[in-house]
Motif scaffolding. Sequence first.
Motif, PDB file in Angstrom:
ATOM      1  N   GLN A  98     -20.923 -16.359   4.771  1.00  0.00           N
ATOM      2  CA  GLN A  98     -20.305 -16.765   6.024  1.00  0.00           C
ATOM      3  C   GLN A  98     -19.591 -18.101   5.828  1.00  0.00           C
ATOM      4  OE1 GLN A  98     -20.379 -15.042   9.229  1.00  0.00           O
ATOM      5  NE2 GLN A  98     -20.808 -13.453   7.715  1.00  0.00           N
ATOM      6  N   VAL A  99     -18.419 -18.235   6.422  1.00  0.00           N
ATOM      7  CA  VAL A  99     -17.613 -19.448   6.285  1.00  0.00           C
ATOM      8  C   VAL A  99     -17.966 -20.404   7.416  1.00  0.00           C
ATOM      9  CG1 VAL A  99     -15.277 -20.379   6.234  1.00  0.00           C
ATOM     10  CG2 VAL A  99     -15.750 -18.135   5.221  1.00  0.00           C
ATOM     11  N   PRO A 100     -18.645 -21.524   7.119  1.00  0.00           N
ATOM     12  CA  PRO A 100     -19.019 -22.454   8.198  1.00  0.00           C
ATOM     13  C   PRO A 100     -17.911 -23.434   8.565  1.00  0.00           C
ATOM     14  CG  PRO A 100     -19.942 -23.197   6.126  1.00  0.00           C
ATOM     15  CD  PRO A 100     -19.212 -21.911   5.822  1.00  0.00           C
ATOM     16  N   TYR A 101     -16.985 -23.670   7.614  1.00  0.00           N
ATOM     17  CA  TYR A 101     -15.963 -24.679   7.858  1.00  0.00           C
ATOM     18  C   TYR A 101     -14.692 -24.349   7.083  1.00  0.00           C
ATOM     19  CZ  TYR A 101     -17.132 -26.487   3.207  1.00  0.00           C
ATOM     20  OH  TYR A 101     -17.337 -26.594   1.850  1.00  0.00           O
ATOM     21  N   TYR A 102     -13.599 -24.974   7.516  1.00  0.00           N
ATOM     22  CA  TYR A 102     -12.349 -24.988   6.763  1.00  0.00           C
ATOM     23  C   TYR A 102     -12.125 -26.425   6.306  1.00  0.00           C
ATOM     24  CZ  TYR A 102     -11.546 -20.686   9.486  1.00  0.00           C
ATOM     25  OH  TYR A 102     -11.661 -19.462  10.075  1.00  0.00           O
ATOM     26  N   ALA A 103     -11.122 -26.631   5.434  1.00  0.00           N
ATOM     27  CA  ALA A 103     -10.903 -27.998   4.957  1.00  0.00           C
ATOM     28  C   ALA A 103      -9.476 -28.201   4.471  1.00  0.00           C
ATOM     29  CB  ALA A 103     -11.882 -28.326   3.826  1.00  0.00           C
ATOM     30  N   ASN A 104      -8.998 -29.424   4.638  1.00  0.00           N
ATOM     31  CA  ASN A 104      -7.801 -29.877   3.952  1.00  0.00           C
ATOM     32  C   ASN A 104      -8.232 -30.494   2.632  1.00  0.00           C
ATOM     33  OD1 ASN A 104      -5.806 -29.235   5.854  1.00  0.00           O
ATOM     34  ND2 ASN A 104      -6.150 -31.131   7.001  1.00  0.00           N
TER      35      ASN A 104
END
Length: 241
Positions: free
Chosen positions: A60-66
């Motif tokens: 599961q993807v908890p976050y996105y990021a630059n």
Amino acid sequence: MDTLQRNVHNSEIPVVCRACEARHGGLCGVLVPEQLAELNRHSARKKIDQGTELLGQGEQVPYYANILRGVVKLSKMMSDGRQQIVGLQFAPDFLGRPFIAESSMSAEAATDLEICSFPRRVIDRMVSSVPGMERKLHSQSLKELDEARDWMLTLGRKSAQEKVASFLYLIATHIDPEKTDKSCFDLPLSRADIADFLGLTIETVSRQMTKLRKDNIIQIENNRHITVPDMAALNFAAGND
């Protein structure tokens, strides 16, 4: 915009965002100060050690990021355990796919890394309400598609030397977008990972690196530091026009 307007505009931007290159070249570049302030309330800047897994395939993807600094290695694993490096990401790329809850590949810090991360739910909500953000993500997806097609050509049609030169040119031109001089850089991957990425053996990669060095196209120090005296010559060695 006059000086007073610029000062007022900049004063509304969160301090941490003002000097961030990802704000100009990445996803945040499409946001107005109020939207930046909202996103900043949920963001977290993190330093991540080389070799750390950011996302696991199927998780599961908890976050996105630059990506602010460094290189991310993207890999896919087959059911029998075989693994293939399928891509690299550099600053100011966006790590993640909005509205997709499960990661289709693993992401690992190929170098020491600095990212600015956001909860997935926050970005998914903002993408729905900020048209510019949706267009920016669409544009990055198309850019990655074009790069993937170019890399298919590299892997399918180029010679071993052209593949290695293409990889070096890719790293030189992408590893540090803030750096004007692209001629010096450290390899973000080991020889084994380079071989995996290019579909070659480690021995072939080493031979081609040695040949490029003997032809004065590159210089190698400490096995990882590369200097390119003439970028045009490297680009030509890569089989590009």
